[in-house]
Design a protein around this motif. Structure first.
Motif, PDB file in Angstrom:
ATOM      1  N   THR A  40       1.079  -1.095   0.143  1.00 62.97           N
ATOM      2  CA  THR A  40       0.405   0.400  -0.283  1.00 62.97           C
ATOM      3  C   THR A  40       1.095   1.233   0.033  1.00 62.97           C
ATOM      4  OG1 THR A  40      -1.678  -1.211   1.405  1.00 62.97           O
ATOM      5  CG2 THR A  40      -1.836   1.273   0.933  1.00 62.97           C
ATOM      6  N   TYR A  41       1.686   1.721   0.646  1.00 63.98           N
ATOM      7  CA  TYR A  41       2.985   2.399   0.706  1.00 63.98           C
ATOM      8  C   TYR A  41       3.339   2.932  -0.912  1.00 63.98           C
ATOM      9  CZ  TYR A  41       2.778   1.543   5.665  1.00 63.98           C
ATOM     10  OH  TYR A  41       2.473   1.580   6.705  1.00 63.98           O
ATOM     11  N   PHE A  42       3.586   2.003  -1.542  1.00 65.88           N
ATOM     12  CA  PHE A  42       4.361   1.711  -2.853  1.00 65.88           C
ATOM     13  C   PHE A  42       2.995   2.442  -3.997  1.00 65.88           C
ATOM     14  CE2 PHE A  42       7.749  -0.638  -0.457  1.00 65.88           C
ATOM     15  CZ  PHE A  42       9.067   0.211  -0.975  1.00 65.88           C
ATOM     16  N   LEU A  43       1.273   1.463  -3.610  1.00 68.14           N
ATOM     17  CA  LEU A  43       0.948   2.232  -4.589  1.00 68.14           C
ATOM     18  C   LEU A  43       0.030   3.188  -4.148  1.00 68.14           C
ATOM     19  CD1 LEU A  43      -0.251  -1.982  -4.531  1.00 68.14           C
ATOM     20  CD2 LEU A  43       0.550  -0.228  -6.087  1.00 68.14           C
ATOM     21  N   LEU A  44      -0.513   3.822  -2.952  1.00 72.15           N
ATOM     22  CA  LEU A  44      -1.180   5.411  -2.517  1.00 72.15           C
ATOM     23  C   LEU A  44      -0.671   6.268  -3.631  1.00 72.15           C
ATOM     24  CD1 LEU A  44      -2.276   5.180   0.664  1.00 72.15           C
ATOM     25  CD2 LEU A  44      -3.653   4.837  -1.085  1.00 72.15           C
ATOM     26  N   PRO A  45       0.283   7.015  -4.062  1.00 71.68           N
ATOM     27  CA  PRO A  45       1.178   7.641  -4.847  1.00 71.68           C
ATOM     28  C   PRO A  45       0.265   7.146  -5.673  1.00 71.68           C
ATOM     29  CG  PRO A  45       3.004   7.821  -3.369  1.00 71.68           C
ATOM     30  CD  PRO A  45       1.359   5.732  -3.361  1.00 71.68           C
ATOM     31  N   TYR A  46       0.254   6.228  -6.612  1.00 69.24           N
ATOM     32  CA  TYR A  46       0.187   5.936  -7.731  1.00 69.24           C
ATOM     33  C   TYR A  46      -1.355   5.754  -7.878  1.00 69.24           C
ATOM     34  CZ  TYR A  46      -0.666   3.008 -12.171  1.00 69.24           C
ATOM     35  OH  TYR A  46      -0.927   2.013 -13.374  1.00 69.24           O
ATOM     36  N   CYS A  47      -2.152   5.182  -6.680  1.00 71.52           N
ATOM     37  CA  CYS A  47      -3.519   5.558  -6.925  1.00 71.52           C
ATOM     38  C   CYS A  47      -4.126   7.003  -7.291  1.00 71.52           C
ATOM     39  CB  CYS A  47      -4.006   4.514  -5.785  1.00 71.52           C
ATOM     40  SG  CYS A  47      -4.151   3.030  -5.848  1.00 71.52           S
ATOM     41  N   ALA A  48      -3.210   7.561  -6.269  1.00 67.56           N
ATOM     42  CA  ALA A  48      -3.550   8.975  -6.134  1.00 67.56           C
ATOM     43  C   ALA A  48      -3.243  10.126  -7.837  1.00 67.56           C
ATOM     44  CB  ALA A  48      -3.055  10.245  -5.159  1.00 67.56           C
ATOM     45  N   TRP A  49      -1.776   9.262  -7.888  1.00 69.25           N
ATOM     46  CA  TRP A  49      -1.928  10.303  -9.119  1.00 69.25           C
ATOM     47  C   TRP A  49      -2.949   9.858 -10.427  1.00 69.25           C
ATOM     48  CZ3 TRP A  49       1.197  13.821 -10.757  1.00 69.25           C
ATOM     49  CH2 TRP A  49       0.925  14.029 -12.440  1.00 69.25           C
ATOM     50  N   LEU A  50      -3.543   8.649 -10.538  1.00 75.36           N
ATOM     51  CA  LEU A  50      -4.537   8.317 -11.041  1.00 75.36           C
ATOM     52  C   LEU A  50      -5.668   8.909 -10.767  1.00 75.36           C
ATOM     53  CD1 LEU A  50      -4.149   4.080 -11.343  1.00 75.36           C
ATOM     54  CD2 LEU A  50      -2.985   5.822 -13.315  1.00 75.36           C
ATOM     55  N   GLY A  51      -6.522   9.209 -10.070  1.00 76.26           N
ATOM     56  CA  GLY A  51      -7.387  10.266  -9.713  1.00 76.26           C
ATOM     57  C   GLY A  51      -7.027  11.615 -10.798  1.00 76.26           C
ATOM     58  N   PHE A  52      -5.649  12.112 -10.090  1.00 74.10           N
ATOM     59  CA  PHE A  52      -5.478  12.915 -11.382  1.00 74.10           C
ATOM     60  C   PHE A  52      -5.696  12.701 -11.937  1.00 74.10           C
ATOM     61  CE2 PHE A  52      -2.474  16.543 -12.007  1.00 74.10           C
ATOM     62  CZ  PHE A  52      -3.270  17.157 -11.941  1.00 74.10           C
ATOM     63  N   ALA A  53      -4.907  12.589 -12.700  1.00 74.18           N
ATOM     64  CA  ALA A  53      -4.879  11.583 -14.410  1.00 74.18           C
ATOM     65  C   ALA A  53      -6.388  11.656 -14.779  1.00 74.18           C
ATOM     66  CB  ALA A  53      -3.717  10.654 -14.504  1.00 74.18           C
ATOM     67  N   THR A  54      -6.992  11.266 -14.667  1.00 70.67           N
ATOM     68  CA  THR A  54      -8.396  10.560 -14.829  1.00 70.67           C
ATOM     69  C   THR A  54      -9.300  12.297 -15.114  1.00 70.67           C
ATOM     70  OG1 THR A  54      -8.636   8.147 -14.086  1.00 70.67           O
ATOM     71  CG2 THR A  54     -10.455   9.514 -14.137  1.00 70.67           C
ATOM     72  N   TYR A  55      -9.088  12.945 -13.551  1.00 70.41           N
ATOM     73  CA  TYR A  55     -10.086  14.499 -13.716  1.00 70.41           C
ATOM     74  C   TYR A  55      -9.231  14.816 -15.308  1.00 70.41           C
ATOM     75  CZ  TYR A  55      -8.754  19.189 -13.008  1.00 70.41           C
ATOM     76  OH  TYR A  55      -9.159  20.348 -13.081  1.00 70.41           O
ATOM     77  N   LEU A  56      -8.088  14.842 -15.495  1.00 68.66           N
ATOM     78  CA  LEU A  56      -7.257  15.831 -16.309  1.00 68.66           C
ATOM     79  C   LEU A  56      -7.781  14.780 -16.945  1.00 68.66           C
ATOM     80  CD1 LEU A  56      -3.615  15.739 -15.390  1.00 68.66           C
ATOM     81  CD2 LEU A  56      -5.588  17.932 -15.515  1.00 68.66           C
ATOM     82  N   ASN A  57      -7.819  14.296 -18.161  1.00 67.73           N
ATOM     83  CA  ASN A  57      -8.567  13.012 -18.844  1.00 67.73           C
ATOM     84  C   ASN A  57     -10.020  13.312 -18.781  1.00 67.73           C
ATOM     85  OD1 ASN A  57      -8.353  10.234 -20.664  1.00 67.73           O
ATOM     86  ND2 ASN A  57      -9.081  11.462 -21.190  1.00 67.73           N
ATOM     87  N   ALA A  58     -11.035  13.703 -18.212  1.00 66.19           N
ATOM     88  CA  ALA A  58     -12.115  13.797 -17.871  1.00 66.19           C
ATOM     89  C   ALA A  58     -12.777  15.442 -17.965  1.00 66.19           C
ATOM     90  CB  ALA A  58     -13.138  13.731 -16.888  1.00 66.19           C
ATOM     91  N   GLY A  59     -11.664  15.737 -17.753  1.00 70.03           N
ATOM     92  CA  GLY A  59     -11.665  17.604 -17.963  1.00 70.03           C
ATOM     93  C   GLY A  59     -11.224  17.835 -19.390  1.00 70.03           C
ATOM     94  N   THR A  60      -9.652  16.983 -19.793  1.00 76.03           N
ATOM     95  CA  THR A  60      -9.681  17.723 -22.114  1.00 76.03           C
ATOM     96  C   THR A  60     -10.508  16.770 -22.637  1.00 76.03           C
ATOM     97  OG1 THR A  60      -7.571  17.582 -21.042  1.00 76.03           O
ATOM     98  CG2 THR A  60      -7.526  17.138 -23.174  1.00 76.03           C
TER      99      THR A  60
END
Length: 181
Positions: A149-169
């Motif tokens: 989880t320590y290694f994957l949580l930053p990835y989960c957070a970034w994917l949420g942000f990346a999905t926001y960017l993709n959706a907004g675009t």
């Protein structure tokens, strides 16, 4: 519920160098042309949502995330090798199956968005990728004593942000003649 994972897919993450190298290599091959497209007229003419980082940020962030997710797979397979609890074996097996699923979804995103300019289809991929990765992280948490989880949580957070960017675009450009799906 028992998931069978082919031995080759368990052998890869047993070696930490190979575990980290696999997503780094896939990310390199998947996103290799994206820097060219990010400098193109097509990309320059896209309207992006607030908070979109400078394009120079993405290679650094993704390199760290690929290395981190690869090491998380190493942690997970080591836990699978040593666990005796059937519930942990099941969670780890499904988590590792989801790991490879998210790798495939991750690999597909750049060609969809940058290569084919299919912003809407890339968004579908991004939503599936984020959901798969969050589910994988939840499954791997207890059997790895939260190490994965320590290694994957930053990835989960970034994917949420990346999905926001993709959706907004997608939303901001859906009526501007760009390919959507």
């Amino acid at each position: 519920m028992s998931i069978h994972i082919p031995n080759i897919l368990l052998t890869i993450p047993r070696n930490p160098v190979v575990a980290v190298g696999l997503p780094l290599a896939l990310g390199f091959f998947s996103g290799g042309d994206s820097s060219k497209v990010a400098n193109s007229n097509w990309y320059a003419n896209l309207v992006t949502p607030p908070g979109n980082p400078r394009r120079e940020v993405f290679p650094f962030v993704w390199t760290l995330l690929y290395a981190s997710m690869g090491y998380a797979s190493h942690v997970a397979v080591k836990a699978l090798d040593s666990t005796v609890l059937e519930a942990n074996k099941n969670a780890l097996s499904l988590g590792l199956a989801l790991y490879y699923t998210q790798l495939g979804l991750n690999y597909a995103w750049s060609p969809l968005f940058f290569g084919q300019h299919k912003i809407g289809l890339a968004l579908v991929d991004s939503v599936l990728l984020t959901a798969t990765t969050c589910w994988m992280t939840k499954l791997l948490d207890r059997p790895t004593d939260a190490k994965a989880t320590y290694f994957l949580l930053p990835y989960c957070a970034w994917l949420g942000f990346a999905t926001y960017l993709n959706a907004g675009t997608w939303w901001l450009n859906k009526n501007r003649g760009h390919k959507r799906l």
